[in-house]
Design a protein around this motif. Structure first.
Motif, PDB file in Angstrom:
ATOM      1  N   GLY A 194       0.788  -1.227   0.000  1.00  0.00           N
ATOM      2  CA  GLY A 194       0.000   0.000   0.000  1.00  0.00           C
ATOM      3  C   GLY A 194       0.818   1.273   0.000  1.00  0.00           C
ATOM      4  N   LEU A 195       0.256   2.288   0.637  1.00  0.00           N
ATOM      5  CA  LEU A 195       0.923   3.591   0.685  1.00  0.00           C
ATOM      6  C   LEU A 195       2.191   3.550   1.517  1.00  0.00           C
ATOM      7  N   GLU A 196       2.279   2.631   2.466  1.00  0.00           N
ATOM      8  CA  GLU A 196       3.514   2.478   3.243  1.00  0.00           C
ATOM      9  C   GLU A 196       4.670   2.128   2.307  1.00  0.00           C
ATOM     10  N   LEU A 197       4.403   1.316   1.304  1.00  0.00           N
ATOM     11  CA  LEU A 197       5.426   0.953   0.318  1.00  0.00           C
ATOM     12  C   LEU A 197       5.631   2.071  -0.689  1.00  0.00           C
ATOM     13  N   ALA A 198       4.559   2.665  -1.167  1.00  0.00           N
ATOM     14  CA  ALA A 198       4.659   3.694  -2.203  1.00  0.00           C
ATOM     15  C   ALA A 198       5.474   4.895  -1.728  1.00  0.00           C
ATOM     16  N   TYR A 199       5.331   5.264  -0.452  1.00  0.00           N
ATOM     17  CA  TYR A 199       6.021   6.448   0.082  1.00  0.00           C
ATOM     18  C   TYR A 199       7.099   6.072   1.090  1.00  0.00           C
ATOM     19  N   GLN A 200       7.708   4.882   0.917  1.00  0.00           N
ATOM     20  CA  GLN A 200       8.737   4.414   1.831  1.00  0.00           C
ATOM     21  C   GLN A 200       9.877   5.422   2.020  1.00  0.00           C
ATOM     22  N   GLY A 224     -10.504   8.103 -19.218  1.00  0.00           N
ATOM     23  CA  GLY A 224      -9.452   7.474 -18.416  1.00  0.00           C
ATOM     24  C   GLY A 224      -9.424   5.967 -18.447  1.00  0.00           C
ATOM     25  N   PHE A 225     -10.268   5.332 -19.206  1.00  0.00           N
ATOM     26  CA  PHE A 225     -10.254   3.869 -19.270  1.00  0.00           C
ATOM     27  C   PHE A 225      -9.081   3.402 -20.133  1.00  0.00           C
ATOM     28  N   GLY A 226      -8.430   2.323 -19.687  1.00  0.00           N
ATOM     29  CA  GLY A 226      -7.284   1.801 -20.409  1.00  0.00           C
ATOM     30  C   GLY A 226      -5.980   2.486 -20.081  1.00  0.00           C
ATOM     31  N   GLU A 227      -5.979   3.383 -19.098  1.00  0.00           N
ATOM     32  CA  GLU A 227      -4.740   4.043 -18.685  1.00  0.00           C
ATOM     33  C   GLU A 227      -4.655   4.084 -17.166  1.00  0.00           C
ATOM     34  N   SER A 228      -3.460   4.319 -16.664  1.00  0.00           N
ATOM     35  CA  SER A 228      -3.252   4.323 -15.218  1.00  0.00           C
ATOM     36  C   SER A 228      -3.973   5.507 -14.572  1.00  0.00           C
ATOM     37  N   PRO A 229      -4.631   5.293 -13.423  1.00  0.00           N
ATOM     38  CA  PRO A 229      -5.274   6.416 -12.737  1.00  0.00           C
ATOM     39  C   PRO A 229      -4.280   7.458 -12.218  1.00  0.00           C
ATOM     40  N   GLY A 230      -3.010   7.059 -12.057  1.00  0.00           N
ATOM     41  CA  GLY A 230      -1.982   8.019 -11.658  1.00  0.00           C
ATOM     42  C   GLY A 230      -1.923   8.315 -10.177  1.00  0.00           C
ATOM     43  N   THR A 231      -2.426   7.422  -9.347  1.00  0.00           N
ATOM     44  CA  THR A 231      -2.384   7.658  -7.899  1.00  0.00           C
ATOM     45  C   THR A 231      -1.039   7.303  -7.288  1.00  0.00           C
ATOM     46  N   GLY A 232      -0.225   6.511  -7.990  1.00  0.00           N
ATOM     47  CA  GLY A 232       1.039   6.051  -7.432  1.00  0.00           C
ATOM     48  C   GLY A 232       0.903   4.853  -6.520  1.00  0.00           C
ATOM     49  N   PHE A 233      -0.303   4.296  -6.413  1.00  0.00           N
ATOM     50  CA  PHE A 233      -0.509   3.150  -5.537  1.00  0.00           C
ATOM     51  C   PHE A 233       0.130   1.914  -6.163  1.00  0.00           C
ATOM     52  N   PRO A 234       0.886   1.128  -5.376  1.00  0.00           N
ATOM     53  CA  PRO A 234       1.550  -0.047  -5.960  1.00  0.00           C
ATOM     54  C   PRO A 234       0.549  -1.032  -6.565  1.00  0.00           C
ATOM     55  N   GLY A 235       0.773  -1.398  -7.801  1.00  0.00           N
ATOM     56  CA  GLY A 235      -0.065  -2.387  -8.459  1.00  0.00           C
ATOM     57  C   GLY A 235      -1.358  -1.848  -9.025  1.00  0.00           C
TER      58      GLY A 235
END
Length: 569
Positions: free
Chosen positions: A187-193, A383-394
């Motif tokens: 989760g965010l713990e990993l994304a913002y390590q 926005g379908f077919g592309e990354s939402p851009g939140t930076g969340f892992p996976g």
């Protein structure tokens, strides 16, 4: 006359020294002098020439450089309420070579550690050739002090930090977890390590030969705590959404579910609840399915909740307007050897009627009559077919097939939400375009200092018309009546999607969905509800997901102090 003659005494003369006696005396004096010279030389060598080396060797045996742990940065909700904090703990370790073999001392140590004596003895024997082994990780300071009070030789303490999650299972998948070394794993713990981790410091200390602290000497480098992360989540809304989702999943004996709520003005994620979940503070026996943040990572065919978005392309084409009537009789049609069906024969329907009745036949006929592939184009703008851009892992991009040699049945299926896949977050983000005069707002898991620039996706007039049409579909006498929120105007769309397996679509296995916007007069929230495989008598989106939306949206609007707006007469 001499004195000797006068006294009548004849003086004695010393015997003459023998040659051998004089030699021995000289040798003794020489040895003494040489010894004193060597001693003086050694003293000079030790104090002048060898002093730096000896000082360093002495310091190496008494002076140590110990780390100063830095606590991990706190994660809070948008209002500053803590969602993840680091608490001080103590780790006990031992030098197996210094731990006495006395059975009484070992028994007392084992009891204080809460472990069988045989286990402790076996571990000490296994690490007998080493100088370090862990006894217990991350004890509370009080529990660790009970062990240290035994004063068992060779047992030492090390200060650390442990992550604690006050909201427990309510925010588990979003926040993620850290490992025993306080490093982000999910989760965010990993994304913002790197941002959350902080920088450890160093201090110089004086220790005795057993490694026990004698005195702190100086701080070489101060520890720097990690940065604070402020999420867009509102903890009040998160608790409420999770409670309602958990209740619905249990009521319908479903496999799981998702609720995503966005701020219609900024795209910020106000709530993101998942079922099943787990307690990050006690991970014993957790269900692996609960580790995934399904709202971002998992994708599915969205089904009928895509119809308003496809209708936007139809209305923008200029070939049809709101008053266009489509004959959906006899309630089924054959395209490319496939049969498309409605629940029943609805006859002639306007565009509003097609959305209200969720007619697959009506959507298929409209899309097949278009001159250009407008539906895939507007889906991509949304926005379908592309990354939402939140930076969340996976986070998943979903799938949006390229319109290359598509058959008529594929074009038709796309209009009613089959043939593509999306996450619940992507779906909610697309609906912000309907709530925001045609501009889609990229989703954000972090609190934003100011509203972001929207991405033009739908013409404003069409977005406003669709919002009113979707409002007409959520009335007390419609299939989406269970989504009505007392006191507020609501626009939305139900969806019921058959789940796929390796062999194709499964019989009697569904996902129930509802996507809605409230209040219509001044949209504040966009909410998507997905219930995975309800096994009760009800499985339609209007019966399973719509009631969850009603409770979640109603409570959220009241918590946000949104005044009721006038309903249509």
């Amino acid at each position: 006359m001499s004195t000797e003659v006068r006294s009548g005494v004849t003086p004695r003369r010393p015997p003459p020294m023998s040659p051998m006696g004089g030699l021995r005396y000289g040798i003794v004096v020489a040895v003494v002098l040489i010894g004193l010279g060597l001693l003086a030389g050694r003293i000079v060598t030790l104090h002048v020439f060898d002093r730096p080396f000896l000082q360093g060797q002495g310091d190496a045996r008494t002076l140590r450089t110990d780390p100063l742990p830095s606590h991990r940065g706190m994660i809070t909700d948008r209002n500053g309420e803590p969602l993840a904090i680091s608490t001080p703990v103590v780790t006990l370790w031992a030098n197996p070579q210094d731990v006495p073999e006395d059975s009484i001392q070992r028994l007392m140590l084992a009891r204080a550690l809460g472990m069988p004596l045989d286990d402790l003895t076996a571990r000490l024997e296994r690490y007998a050739s080493r100088e370090f082994m862990y006894l217990r990780r991350q004890l509370t300071p009080a529990a660790a002090q009970q062990v240290l009070d035994l004063r068992v030789p060779g047992v030492y303490a090390q200060n650390e930090y442990k992550r604690y999650y006050p909201a427990g299972e309510v925010t588990a998948q979003l926040l993620g977890v850290t490992n025993v070394d306080d490093k982000g794993q999910e989760g965010l713990e990993l994304a913002y390590q790197p941002y959350l981790a902080g920088t450890p410091g160093q201090r110089r200390v004086l220790k005795d030969r057993r490694g026990r602290l004698v005195r702190d000497l100086e701080v070489l480098r101060e520890a720097k705590p990690g940065g604070q992360l402020t999420l867009s989540i509102d903890q009040r809304l998160q608790y409420m959404a999770y409670r309602e989702l958990k209740t619905a999943v249990a009521e319908h004996d479903a496999d799981g579910g998702v609720v995503v709520m966005l701020d219609a003005r900024t795209g910020e994620v106000l709530a993101m609840a998942n079922q099943p979940s787990y307690n990050p503070n006690n991970r014993a026996g957790l269900d692996p399915r609960g580790l995934r943040n399904q709202a971002i990572v998992d994708v599915f065919e969205p089904g009928s909740v895509m119809k308003p978005l496809a209708m936007a392309a139809i209305m923008e084409s200029g070939q049809f307007d709101r008053d266009t009537v489509v004959d959906t009789s006899p309630g089924w049609m054959r395209i490319d050897r496939f049969t498309i069906r409605d629940i029943r024969n609805y006859g002639e329907l306007s565009l509003a009627g097609i959305l209200e009745k969720s007619s697959n036949i009506g959507m298929s006929k409209l899309v097949l009559a278009l001159d250009d592939p407008l539906v895939p184009d507007i889906y991509r703008r949304l926005g379908f077919g592309e990354s939402p851009g939140t930076g969340f892992p996976g986070e998943s991009t979903g799938s949006m097939p390229a319109p290359v040699r598509w058959s008529s049945s594929q074009w038709a299926a796309l209009s009613y939400g089959y043939g593509l896949s999306a996450s619940a977050l992507q779906l909610a983000s697309a609906y912000t375009a309907l709530a925001n005069s045609g501009e889609r707002l990229p989703p954000s898991l972090l609190r934003l200092p100011e509203p972001p620039a929207g991405v033009p996706a739908i013409t404003p007039d069409v977005a406003h018309d669709l919002l009113r049409i979707m409002e007409e579909a959520v009335q007390p006498d419609t299939g989406a009546r269970r989504a009505v929120v007392p006191g507020y105007r609501v626009a939305g769309k139900t969806g019921t999607v058959r789940k796929t397996a390796a062999q194709g679509y499964q019989e009697n296995v569904y996902r129930s969905l509802f996507a809605g916007i409230a209040p219509v007069s001044d949209p504040r929230i966009v909410t998507v509800v997905m219930i995975d495989h309800p096994k009760g008598d009800a499985f339609y989106g209007g019966a399973v997901a719509a009631p969850v939306f009603s409770r979640v949206a109603g409570n959220a609007l009241r918590l946000l102090d949104v005044p009721p707006d006038q309903r249509l007469q």
